[in-house]
Scaffold this motif. Structure first.
Motif, PDB file in Angstrom:
ATOM      1  N   VAL A 143       0.881  -1.170   0.000  1.00 33.68           N
ATOM      2  CA  VAL A 143       0.000   0.000   0.000  1.00 33.68           C
ATOM      3  C   VAL A 143       0.915   1.215   0.000  1.00 33.68           C
ATOM      4  O   VAL A 143       1.658   1.453   0.961  1.00 33.68           O
ATOM      5  N   LEU A 144       0.890   1.965  -1.096  1.00 33.36           N
ATOM      6  CA  LEU A 144       1.846   3.052  -1.327  1.00 33.36           C
ATOM      7  C   LEU A 144       1.089   4.372  -1.439  1.00 33.36           C
ATOM      8  O   LEU A 144       0.347   4.595  -2.393  1.00 33.36           O
ATOM      9  N   GLU A 145       1.283   5.235  -0.454  1.00 36.64           N
ATOM     10  CA  GLU A 145       0.560   6.509  -0.433  1.00 36.64           C
ATOM     11  C   GLU A 145       1.423   7.628  -1.009  1.00 36.64           C
ATOM     12  O   GLU A 145       2.599   7.767  -0.654  1.00 36.64           O
ATOM     13  N   VAL A 146       0.821   8.423  -1.884  1.00 34.43           N
ATOM     14  CA  VAL A 146       1.502   9.574  -2.475  1.00 34.43           C
ATOM     15  C   VAL A 146       1.847  10.570  -1.374  1.00 34.43           C
ATOM     16  O   VAL A 146       1.079  10.780  -0.433  1.00 34.43           O
ATOM     17  N   GLY A 147       3.011  11.214  -1.510  1.00 36.44           N
ATOM     18  CA  GLY A 147       3.403  12.220  -0.533  1.00 36.44           C
ATOM     19  C   GLY A 147       2.759  13.566  -0.800  1.00 36.44           C
ATOM     20  O   GLY A 147       1.998  14.089   0.009  1.00 36.44           O
ATOM     21  N   LEU A 148       3.050  14.146  -1.964  1.00 29.28           N
ATOM     22  CA  LEU A 148       2.520  15.468  -2.298  1.00 29.28           C
ATOM     23  C   LEU A 148       2.271  15.530  -3.801  1.00 29.28           C
ATOM     24  O   LEU A 148       3.164  15.233  -4.599  1.00 29.28           O
ATOM     25  N   GLY A 149       1.049  15.884  -4.180  1.00 30.07           N
ATOM     26  CA  GLY A 149       0.731  15.998  -5.600  1.00 30.07           C
ATOM     27  C   GLY A 149       0.459  14.643  -6.215  1.00 30.07           C
ATOM     28  O   GLY A 149      -0.451  13.931  -5.818  1.00 30.07           O
ATOM     29  N   GLY A 150       1.262  14.278  -7.172  1.00 28.37           N
ATOM     30  CA  GLY A 150       1.059  12.999  -7.854  1.00 28.37           C
ATOM     31  C   GLY A 150       2.069  12.774  -8.945  1.00 28.37           C
ATOM     32  O   GLY A 150       2.992  11.970  -8.808  1.00 28.37           O
ATOM     33  N   GLU A 151       1.917  13.501 -10.036  1.00 28.62           N
ATOM     34  CA  GLU A 151       2.748  13.260 -11.218  1.00 28.62           C
ATOM     35  C   GLU A 151       4.244  13.344 -10.910  1.00 28.62           C
ATOM     36  O   GLU A 151       5.022  12.520 -11.371  1.00 28.62           O
ATOM     37  N   GLN A 152       4.659  14.338 -10.115  1.00 25.75           N
ATOM     38  CA  GLN A 152       6.075  14.512  -9.803  1.00 25.75           C
ATOM     39  C   GLN A 152       6.440  13.997  -8.407  1.00 25.75           C
ATOM     40  O   GLN A 152       7.550  14.237  -7.935  1.00 25.75           O
ATOM     41  N   ASP A 153       5.525  13.315  -7.762  1.00 23.10           N
ATOM     42  CA  ASP A 153       5.812  12.755  -6.443  1.00 23.10           C
ATOM     43  C   ASP A 153       6.765  11.574  -6.563  1.00 23.10           C
ATOM     44  O   ASP A 153       6.726  10.814  -7.540  1.00 23.10           O
ATOM     45  N   ALA A 154       7.619  11.403  -5.561  1.00 22.90           N
ATOM     46  CA  ALA A 154       8.617  10.337  -5.599  1.00 22.90           C
ATOM     47  C   ALA A 154       8.002   8.953  -5.773  1.00 22.90           C
ATOM     48  O   ALA A 154       8.572   8.084  -6.435  1.00 22.90           O
ATOM     49  N   THR A 155       6.812   8.727  -5.197  1.00 20.72           N
ATOM     50  CA  THR A 155       6.198   7.398  -5.317  1.00 20.72           C
ATOM     51  C   THR A 155       5.812   7.070  -6.752  1.00 20.72           C
ATOM     52  O   THR A 155       5.576   5.902  -7.081  1.00 20.72           O
ATOM     53  N   ASN A 156       5.771   8.079  -7.617  1.00 19.21           N
ATOM     54  CA  ASN A 156       5.384   7.839  -9.011  1.00 19.21           C
ATOM     55  C   ASN A 156       6.518   7.239  -9.835  1.00 19.21           C
ATOM     56  O   ASN A 156       6.389   7.067 -11.044  1.00 19.21           O
ATOM     57  N   LEU A 157       7.616   6.889  -9.174  1.00 17.59           N
ATOM     58  CA  LEU A 157       8.700   6.199  -9.878  1.00 17.59           C
ATOM     59  C   LEU A 157       8.322   4.768 -10.242  1.00 17.59           C
ATOM     60  O   LEU A 157       8.972   4.142 -11.088  1.00 17.59           O
ATOM     61  N   ILE A 158       7.263   4.235  -9.615  1.00 17.13           N
ATOM     62  CA  ILE A 158       6.882   2.843  -9.891  1.00 17.13           C
ATOM     63  C   ILE A 158       6.418   2.696 -11.340  1.00 17.13           C
ATOM     64  O   ILE A 158       5.881   3.632 -11.930  1.00 17.13           O
ATOM     65  N   SER A 159       6.626   1.513 -11.894  1.00 22.61           N
ATOM     66  CA  SER A 159       6.285   1.292 -13.304  1.00 22.61           C
ATOM     67  C   SER A 159       4.862   0.783 -13.496  1.00 22.61           C
ATOM     68  O   SER A 159       4.297   0.916 -14.580  1.00 22.61           O
ATOM     69  N   SER A 160       4.265   0.202 -12.444  1.00 26.20           N
ATOM     70  CA  SER A 160       2.908  -0.331 -12.591  1.00 26.20           C
ATOM     71  C   SER A 160       2.224  -0.382 -11.231  1.00 26.20           C
ATOM     72  O   SER A 160       2.875  -0.291 -10.186  1.00 26.20           O
ATOM     73  N   ALA A 161       0.895  -0.506 -11.279  1.00 29.47           N
ATOM     74  CA  ALA A 161       0.103  -0.642 -10.052  1.00 29.47           C
ATOM     75  C   ALA A 161      -1.091  -1.529 -10.333  1.00 29.47           C
ATOM     76  O   ALA A 161      -1.627  -1.527 -11.440  1.00 29.47           O
ATOM     77  N   MET A 162      -1.505  -2.293  -9.314  1.00 28.54           N
ATOM     78  CA  MET A 162      -2.750  -3.057  -9.431  1.00 28.54           C
ATOM     79  C   MET A 162      -3.937  -2.100  -9.390  1.00 28.54           C
ATOM     80  O   MET A 162      -4.830  -2.153 -10.218  1.00 28.54           O
ATOM     81  N   LEU A 163      -3.931  -1.245  -8.361  1.00 29.49           N
ATOM     82  CA  LEU A 163      -4.996  -0.264  -8.169  1.00 29.49           C
ATOM     83  C   LEU A 163      -4.396   1.128  -8.059  1.00 29.49           C
ATOM     84  O   LEU A 163      -3.351   1.312  -7.422  1.00 29.49           O
ATOM     85  N   ASP A 164      -5.038   2.100  -8.684  1.00 31.71           N
ATOM     86  CA  ASP A 164      -4.748   3.511  -8.446  1.00 31.71           C
ATOM     87  C   ASP A 164      -5.995   4.096  -7.793  1.00 31.71           C
ATOM     88  O   ASP A 164      -7.063   4.165  -8.426  1.00 31.71           O
TER      89      ASP A 164
END
Length: 431
Positions: A143-164
């Motif tokens: 379970v990976l929660e975005v820190g701030l924003g989205g597109e440029q957030d560090a967690t957006n480095l992932i290549s895929s997700a089951m659920l957004d």
């Protein structure tokens, strides 16, 4: 030097600035995670974005999956009392020794590519450590929660997700994300990945929902349009809420607050979507998981002391707190220990909060660069509402002393709120 001393020395070296305004951050972090052999690619990730409710929704999903017997990594921010709260595995917070171990493992690779500790920000380091540790521990889900924003957030480095998953999207961090709701929604929609199932908060703004749907189609993801959960509230209290969920009676949600019912709706949609994807989740797991759900600093109630700690740090958060206080039908209006950051819409926060409280003890949050001082806060309160008693506390201990004096004369609830930094300021001080 002890492990604790090593840990403190290490995290002090981190660059604390947010780098979400830099368009090259996520491409750079994708490069870094590639140097580490892409640990994210072996993880089944549930990515959660939004403004308010990410922590609650993430915690509910985390606990339901744990109750089913899965091994779950959970990355959540911001931390309230210690930075290590951000990373947990099977509900156990990462230890200082573990953090040092994984950091050194990553840093060795980073150095081999000519980069130093300051080339990666604090939040980016925590994100990398989380993903590497979850992969090494063979997490069944993350379970990976975005820190701030989205597109440029560090967690957006992932290549895929089951659920957004998107919790309620509203105004926050306008200095970074802008002051147009549709613009904020577009930034947050930037996490949507091809092939993911996209879930939205049930009460999402119409324009925001349209943007999320368009982004889903553009990304080649799938919009979840399953049946909305049917949730009935039977009893709400500071300890939690008794509910009926999809025909299951006497379900107890350990997260207090009226607004949690809407977050629960989002979490149950996620459960249905996971089942559709072949993930086994029983009704008992849902029941037990929701009962176990707890969050530090979010509607955190101590019944013995009659104290509520809630890091409501923006207008939406304060409105949720106020609605909960009203629903509980308290015998007395509460006393509030309040500290707010000056870059928040604090006038709106005060306008909602002040009619519902008897007195405010103004404190300065533990963030000197961003804090509205206790004097400034008190002046704003008196300007807006001269019927509320106001006291100024020079430090957290003074605030607690004042609260104790009030406690001697009534059974009023004491609420500590306004910012995560306010909660940190009074941490460890006994009421």
């Amino acid at each position: 030097m002890t492990v604790h001393e090593d840990y403190v020395k290490l995290v002090k070296k981190f660059d604390k600035s947010w780098r979400v305004v830099h368009e090259n951050r996520v491409p750079f972090l994708k490069e870094v995670i590639g140097w580490l052999d892409n640990p994210d690619e072996q993880l089944k990730i549930i990515h959660i974005g939004g403004t308010n409710g990410k922590g609650s929704t993430g915690e509910m999903i985390n606990e339901v999956l744990l109750a089913q017997g899965y091994h779950v990594g959970h990355f959540a921010s911001p931390a309230v009392y210690t930075s290590r709260e951000q990373i947990s595995f099977d509900d156990e917070m990462i230890t200082e020794a573990e953090f040092i171990k994984y950091f050194k493992q990553i840093y060795k690779v980073v150095q081999a590519h000519g980069k130093g500790i300051k080339d990666i920000s604090s939040f980016e380091w925590w994100t990398l450590v989380a993903l590497v540790s979850f992969a090494e521990k063979n997490a069944d889900f993350v379970v990976l929660e975005v820190g701030l924003g989205g597109e440029q957030d560090a967690t957006n480095l992932i290549s895929s997700a089951m659920l957004d998953i998107f919790t309620k999207i509203s105004y926050d961090h306008q200095a970074i994300l802008g002051d147009k709701l549709e613009g904020i929604a577009k930034i947050k929609a930037g996490i949507i990945k091809p092939g993911a199932t996209v879930i939205s908060y049930n009460g999402q703004d119409v324009a925001v929902k349209r943007i999320l749907k368009e982004a889903t189609e553009t990304a080649g993801a799938k919009w979840y349009d399953g049946k909305s959960p049917v949730i009935t509230t039977f009893k709400a209290s500071p300890e939690g809420t008794v509910l009926k969920v999809d025909g299951n009676t006497d379900v107890f949600l350990g997260l207090a607050g009226q607004y949690q019912v809407l977050n629960l709706n989002t979490a149950i949609q996620a459960v249905h979507a996971l089942r559709d994807l072949g993930v086994e989740i029983s009704s008992d797991a849902v029941r037990n998981g929701l009962k176990n759900a707890k969050l530090p600093g979010r509607m955190e109630y101590n019944a013995a002391q009659n104290i509520l700690r809630d890091a409501a740090h923006n207008p939406d958060g304060i409105r949720g707190l106020v609605a909960s206080l009203a629903a509980w039908k308290l015998p007395f209006k509460p006393t509030v220990v309040l500290g707010i950051l000056r870059d928040k819409n604090y006038l709106s926060m005060l306008e909602d909060l002040l009619p519902q409280v008897s007195r405010v003890i103004a404190v300065t949050p533990a963030n000197p660069g961003r804090a509205l001082t206790a004097d400034e806060l008190a002046a704003q309160i008196l300007e807006l509402n001269n019927t509320v008693e106001v006291a100024i506390a020079d430090d957290p201990t003074a605030a607690i002393t004042l609260a104790r004096q009030i406690r001697e004369n009534s059974q009023t609830m004491i609420v500590v709120t306004g910012s995560f930094y306010t909660l940190r300021a009074v941490k460890g001080i006994k009421f």
